[in-house]
Design a protein around this motif. Structure first.
Motif, PDB file in Angstrom:
ATOM      1  N   ARG A 168       0.829  -1.215   0.000  1.00 36.07           N
ATOM      2  CA  ARG A 168       0.000   0.000   0.000  1.00 36.07           C
ATOM      3  C   ARG A 168       0.861   1.261   0.000  1.00 36.07           C
ATOM      4  O   ARG A 168       0.649   2.182  -0.782  1.00 36.07           O
ATOM      5  CB  ARG A 168      -0.923  -0.028   1.216  1.00 36.07           C
ATOM      6  N   ARG A 172       1.745   3.663  -3.291  1.00 34.35           N
ATOM      7  CA  ARG A 172       1.282   5.047  -3.193  1.00 34.35           C
ATOM      8  C   ARG A 172       2.420   6.031  -3.447  1.00 34.35           C
ATOM      9  O   ARG A 172       2.270   7.000  -4.200  1.00 34.35           O
ATOM     10  CB  ARG A 172       0.684   5.278  -1.803  1.00 34.35           C
ATOM     11  N   TRP A 197      -7.102   1.976  -3.498  1.00 35.27           N
ATOM     12  CA  TRP A 197      -6.232   1.320  -4.466  1.00 35.27           C
ATOM     13  C   TRP A 197      -6.557   1.752  -5.897  1.00 35.27           C
ATOM     14  O   TRP A 197      -6.056   1.162  -6.851  1.00 35.27           O
ATOM     15  CB  TRP A 197      -6.383  -0.197  -4.362  1.00 35.27           C
TER      16      TRP A 197
END
Length: 309
Positions: A168, A172, A197
């Motif tokens: 994650r 990002r 997402w």
């Protein structure tokens, strides 16, 4: 949440912040004359409720390099085991003069909860499935060192995406710097469809992704955060989503291999490829110290500014 004294995730972060932290980390890596006094007199407490090698050690090293003092908080031998509330524990740590907390916990959102009871700096060293912001930053730093700019570059993250806080945060950070991010896994290990997402492409076919990838980052199965029924056999993961000599041959000439660690040799990656010229795994570990120096400096400076008002 990434604001002022807090580095809790990269969910709301914008490109200028990521660029500024990486720029500062690169300066520390090249050498900053007064680095050893940047945190002089500051106390950083490491609260690791989960095991850690790379993250805990590099945060401690980062603190020492900046002239601060690192203290390990041992949850198993603390008064939490005697029934003391988390709020009272935070009051105690603040009362003894801690300037920052570095926190790892199996519960998503735990560092956010601490922020309600602690007015100094807090840095998230991994919370449940949620986030691992400094890992995301060090992975982005490693990519920037390699390619200069990530605009138009392609990052493939392969393995247990669903249970990975690293996926994650790293996805990002790379996305914010302009990279095209593909998350590749068996259907059960892809993330649930959600706005968080939405910036990433999903795939179940690693072989189709490899020829266009500039970097492939492999992830281990997160056994500690998953129901065993959700997980494929290790041999299936290697066959479909790991890197071996045959798959390296399908990668573009400039493409590199990454892994946040710990590595399960022969599962996500064959052991020989750990030392392959394409591997940047040890560089990721090295860069972790400098990214965490930049993050500690930023958060502690912000906390001090608030306290001086």
């Amino acid at each position: 949440m990434t604001a002022d004294r807090l580095l809790l995730d990269l969910d709301d972060a914008q490109r200028p912040l990521i660029e500024a932290l990486i720029k500062r980390a690169l300066e520390f890596k090249r050498g900053v004359a007064d680095a050893s006094v940047r945190l002089k007199g500051k106390i950083v407490v490491g609260m690791f409720f989960e095991a850690s090698t790379r993250t805990a050690t590099s945060f401690a090293q980062a603190t020492h390099k900046l002239g601060g003092t690192w203290h390990d908080f041992h949850p198993e031998s603390s008064s939490l085991g005697k029934g003391e509330t988390l709020e009272d524990t935070m009051r105690t740590i603040q009362a003894i003069g801690a300037d920052a907390l570095v926190v790892r916990h199996s519960e998503s959102g735990f560092p956010h909860a601490l922020a309600r009871h602690f007015s100094a700096a807090i840095l998230n060293a991994g919370d449940g499935w949620h986030a691992h912001p400094t890992q995301g930053l060090l992975d982005a730093m490693t990519l920037v060192e390699e390619f200069g700019t990530l605009d138009g570059r392609r990052l493939v993250i392969s393995g247990d995406i669903r249970h990975s806080r690293v996926a994650r945060s790293s996805a990002r950070a790379a996305h914010l710097l302009g990279a095209h991010v593909t998350l590749c896994a068996p259907p059960l290990l892809l993330p649930p469809t959600s706005p968080g997402w939405g910036f990433a492409e999903l795939s179940t076919d690693l072989d189709a992704c490899l020829p266009r990838a500039d970097a492939v980052m492999l992830l281990r199965i997160q056994k500690e955060r998953a129901d065993g029924a959700e997980l494929p056999p290790a041999e299936d993961l290697m066959e479909g989503y790991g890197i071996d000599d045959a798959r390296v041959g399908r990668m573009a000439p400039q493409a590199i291999i990454m892994h946040p660690g710990p590595v399960n040799r022969g599962v996500e990656i064959s052991g020989a490829l750990m030392d392959d010229p394409r591997s940047r795994i040890e560089r990721q570990v090295e860069n972790g110290v400098y990214v965490r120096m930049a993050a500690l400096e930023r958060c502690l400076r912000a906390a001090a500014a608030v306290g001086a008002r």
